[in-house]
Design a protein around this motif. Structure first.
Motif, PDB file in Angstrom:
ATOM      1  N   LEU A 180       0.910  -1.124  -0.092  1.00 55.99           N
ATOM      2  CA  LEU A 180      -0.040   0.095   0.055  1.00 55.99           C
ATOM      3  C   LEU A 180       0.922   1.199  -0.056  1.00 55.99           C
ATOM      4  O   LEU A 180       1.829   1.326   1.027  1.00 55.99           O
ATOM      5  CB  LEU A 180      -0.933  -0.082   1.187  1.00 55.99           C
ATOM      6  CG  LEU A 180      -1.844   1.151   1.529  1.00 55.99           C
ATOM      7  CD1 LEU A 180      -2.842   1.508   0.266  1.00 55.99           C
ATOM      8  CD2 LEU A 180      -2.418   1.184   2.821  1.00 55.99           C
ATOM      9  N   GLU A 181       0.754   2.000  -0.845  1.00 55.08           N
ATOM     10  CA  GLU A 181       1.513   3.232  -1.159  1.00 55.08           C
ATOM     11  C   GLU A 181       0.706   4.683  -0.835  1.00 55.08           C
ATOM     12  O   GLU A 181      -0.377   4.621  -1.075  1.00 55.08           O
ATOM     13  CB  GLU A 181       2.115   3.447  -2.287  1.00 55.08           C
ATOM     14  CG  GLU A 181       3.026   4.702  -2.595  1.00 55.08           C
ATOM     15  CD  GLU A 181       3.663   4.644  -3.802  1.00 55.08           C
ATOM     16  OE1 GLU A 181       4.155   5.784  -4.261  1.00 55.08           O
ATOM     17  OE2 GLU A 181       3.997   3.764  -4.580  1.00 55.08           O
ATOM     18  N   ALA A 182       1.194   5.201   0.042  1.00 55.13           N
ATOM     19  CA  ALA A 182       0.633   6.422   0.351  1.00 55.13           C
ATOM     20  C   ALA A 182       1.517   7.964  -0.171  1.00 55.13           C
ATOM     21  O   ALA A 182       2.714   7.810   0.217  1.00 55.13           O
ATOM     22  CB  ALA A 182       0.538   6.634   1.998  1.00 55.13           C
ATOM     23  N   SER A 183       0.941   8.596  -0.868  1.00 55.69           N
ATOM     24  CA  SER A 183       1.876   9.802  -1.490  1.00 55.69           C
ATOM     25  C   SER A 183       1.062  11.006  -1.176  1.00 55.69           C
ATOM     26  O   SER A 183      -0.349  11.319  -1.102  1.00 55.69           O
ATOM     27  CB  SER A 183       1.748   9.567  -3.035  1.00 55.69           C
ATOM     28  OG  SER A 183       2.541  10.641  -3.554  1.00 55.69           O
ATOM     29  N   VAL A 184       1.894  12.042  -1.032  1.00 54.40           N
ATOM     30  CA  VAL A 184       1.370  13.445  -0.920  1.00 54.40           C
ATOM     31  C   VAL A 184       1.341  14.455  -2.117  1.00 54.40           C
ATOM     32  O   VAL A 184       1.153  15.629  -1.950  1.00 54.40           O
ATOM     33  CB  VAL A 184       2.240  14.178   0.267  1.00 54.40           C
ATOM     34  CG1 VAL A 184       2.158  13.228   1.805  1.00 54.40           C
ATOM     35  CG2 VAL A 184       3.687  14.364  -0.119  1.00 54.40           C
ATOM     36  N   VAL A 185       1.826  13.661  -3.041  1.00 52.45           N
ATOM     37  CA  VAL A 185       1.587  14.117  -4.507  1.00 52.45           C
ATOM     38  C   VAL A 185       0.550  13.634  -5.298  1.00 52.45           C
ATOM     39  O   VAL A 185       0.675  11.980  -5.407  1.00 52.45           O
ATOM     40  CB  VAL A 185       3.035  14.370  -5.109  1.00 52.45           C
ATOM     41  CG1 VAL A 185       2.976  14.819  -6.692  1.00 52.45           C
ATOM     42  CG2 VAL A 185       3.976  15.150  -4.268  1.00 52.45           C
ATOM     43  N   ARG A 186      -0.114  14.064  -6.012  1.00 50.56           N
ATOM     44  CA  ARG A 186      -1.110  13.482  -7.124  1.00 50.56           C
ATOM     45  C   ARG A 186      -0.616  13.017  -8.394  1.00 50.56           C
ATOM     46  O   ARG A 186       0.021  14.013  -8.882  1.00 50.56           O
ATOM     47  CB  ARG A 186      -2.487  14.176  -7.235  1.00 50.56           C
ATOM     48  CG  ARG A 186      -3.377  14.186  -5.914  1.00 50.56           C
ATOM     49  CD  ARG A 186      -4.769  14.797  -6.482  1.00 50.56           C
ATOM     50  NE  ARG A 186      -5.702  14.729  -5.231  1.00 50.56           N
ATOM     51  CZ  ARG A 186      -6.228  13.540  -4.752  1.00 50.56           C
ATOM     52  NH1 ARG A 186      -6.193  12.445  -5.648  1.00 50.56           N
ATOM     53  NH2 ARG A 186      -7.256  13.591  -3.833  1.00 50.56           N
ATOM     54  N   ALA A 187      -0.156  11.851  -8.677  1.00 58.54           N
ATOM     55  CA  ALA A 187       0.306  11.374  -9.969  1.00 58.54           C
ATOM     56  C   ALA A 187      -0.244   9.925 -10.235  1.00 58.54           C
ATOM     57  O   ALA A 187      -0.717   9.252  -9.317  1.00 58.54           O
ATOM     58  CB  ALA A 187       1.531  11.378  -9.791  1.00 58.54           C
ATOM     59  N   ASP A 188      -0.270   9.719 -11.549  1.00 61.71           N
ATOM     60  CA  ASP A 188      -0.708   8.473 -11.669  1.00 61.71           C
ATOM     61  C   ASP A 188      -0.119   7.799 -13.205  1.00 61.71           C
ATOM     62  O   ASP A 188       0.475   9.066 -13.867  1.00 61.71           O
ATOM     63  CB  ASP A 188      -2.068   8.005 -12.042  1.00 61.71           C
ATOM     64  CG  ASP A 188      -2.787   9.153 -12.949  1.00 61.71           C
ATOM     65  OD1 ASP A 188      -2.588   8.689 -14.239  1.00 61.71           O
ATOM     66  OD2 ASP A 188      -3.613   9.946 -12.439  1.00 61.71           O
ATOM     67  N   LYS A 189      -0.131   6.505 -13.281  1.00 59.19           N
ATOM     68  CA  LYS A 189       0.602   6.247 -14.519  1.00 59.19           C
ATOM     69  C   LYS A 189      -0.080   6.477 -15.805  1.00 59.19           C
ATOM     70  O   LYS A 189       0.543   6.333 -16.872  1.00 59.19           O
ATOM     71  CB  LYS A 189       0.857   4.677 -14.599  1.00 59.19           C
ATOM     72  CG  LYS A 189       1.915   4.110 -13.495  1.00 59.19           C
ATOM     73  CD  LYS A 189       2.254   2.570 -13.447  1.00 59.19           C
ATOM     74  CE  LYS A 189       3.280   2.292 -12.505  1.00 59.19           C
ATOM     75  NZ  LYS A 189       3.535   0.963 -12.677  1.00 59.19           N
ATOM     76  N   GLY A 190      -1.285   6.851 -15.938  1.00 64.09           N
ATOM     77  CA  GLY A 190      -2.159   7.324 -16.932  1.00 64.09           C
ATOM     78  C   GLY A 190      -1.487   8.688 -17.431  1.00 64.09           C
ATOM     79  O   GLY A 190      -1.018   9.005 -18.671  1.00 64.09           O
ATOM     80  N   SER A 191      -1.157   9.662 -16.307  1.00 66.74           N
ATOM     81  CA  SER A 191      -0.651  10.779 -16.902  1.00 66.74           C
ATOM     82  C   SER A 191       0.868  10.593 -17.376  1.00 66.74           C
ATOM     83  O   SER A 191       1.313  11.569 -18.170  1.00 66.74           O
ATOM     84  CB  SER A 191      -0.673  11.970 -15.803  1.00 66.74           C
ATOM     85  OG  SER A 191       0.077  11.486 -14.568  1.00 66.74           O
TER      86      SER A 191
END
Length: 259
Positions: A180-191
């Motif tokens: 489970l990964e928690a990130s404080v930056v919004r990003a995804d492999k689609g972008s």
């Protein structure tokens, strides 16, 4: 060709005349088998060799699109100098100078730095209650790994991690295979895939990946592109291969038609 893969290999034949092909690959579980410790992962030699050979062809560009941060990806994948890199699920991006592309590094503001500390402390408390659980630090997030824990503890531990952070504003949670990964930056492999397509000015894309986060990239494929799911599980990809051991054959097939 194996009959189960006949449709995939027919589609690959259609890539022969594509003016500019982008071959983008996930790393863990695709180029490399999944291993208990992320730092021990290495690409299958035949897969790495085929990707390197593709990068040398005219009209063909290669990329690795990974959830790993770029520093980790470079250490374990040892990519060739012409292979574009997208790390941290799209938050980090790098391209060779000839593409004149604006790459990106993760830069956190004061609020995000504090939020990242909250993520670390809460995941650490969860990991402390599960022998074998471990944390992986990233520039903008933390990954809770349970692969080396008792399999019976995987679900409860990941659920506990999610419960700690799912209501925290500014934190994005991503499920993966025993992580489970928690990130404080919004990003995804689609972008990330969209950025690669734009930078390369690709006429068509072949993307292969194995994990839940790769579905974000499969969802962004265009008509004429090829998506290959590596391994089991529901997917938006049109085609499927059994596991990383089949990936060298996939890349060699693309190499054959492009060469």
């Amino acid at each position: 060709m194996p009959s189960a893969h006949a449709a995939l290999y027919d589609a690959i034949e259609g890539l022969a005349d594509v003016p500019l092909l982008l071959v983008a690959m996930d790393f863990d579980g695709t180029m490399s088998p999944i291993v208990p410790r992320p730092e021990d992962a290495r690409p299958l030699p035949a897969a790495a060799a085929a990707l390197e050979a593709l990068a040398e062809l005219p009209g063909t560009t290669t990329a690795i699109l990974s959830g790993r941060d770029l520093a980790s990806l470079r250490r374990v994948a040892s990519p060739g100098p012409e292979t574009l890199l997208v790390g941290s699920h799209g938050a980090e991006r790098w391209a060779p100078e000839r593409f004149h592309a604006d790459g990106s590094d993760v830069v956190l503001d004061v609020r995000q730095v504090r939020l990242l500390e909250t993520v670390r402390s809460r995941f650490a408390a969860v990991a402390a209650g599960c022998p074998g659980a471990a944390l992986e630090a990233k520039p903008a997030g933390v990954v809770l790994h349970v692969r080396e824990a008792d399999p019976a503890a995987w679900g409860p531990t990941l659920a506990a991690g999610r419960a700690e952070l799912e209501d925290v504003e500014g934190v994005t949670l991503k499920d993966g295979k025993a992580v489970l990964e928690a990130s404080v930056v919004r990003a995804d492999k689609g972008s990330g895939l969209d950025w690669l397509r734009e930078v390369v000015d690709a006429s068509a894309v072949l993307f292969a990946g194995d994990d839940l986060t790769d579905e974000e990239a499969f969802a962004r494929l265009h008509p004429g592109d090829i998506g290959v799911k590596v391994g089991p599980g529901p997917t938006r990809a049109q085609y499927r291969m059994d596991g990383p051991g089949a990936v060298p054959g996939l890349l060699r097939a693309v190499l054959d038609v492009r060469a």
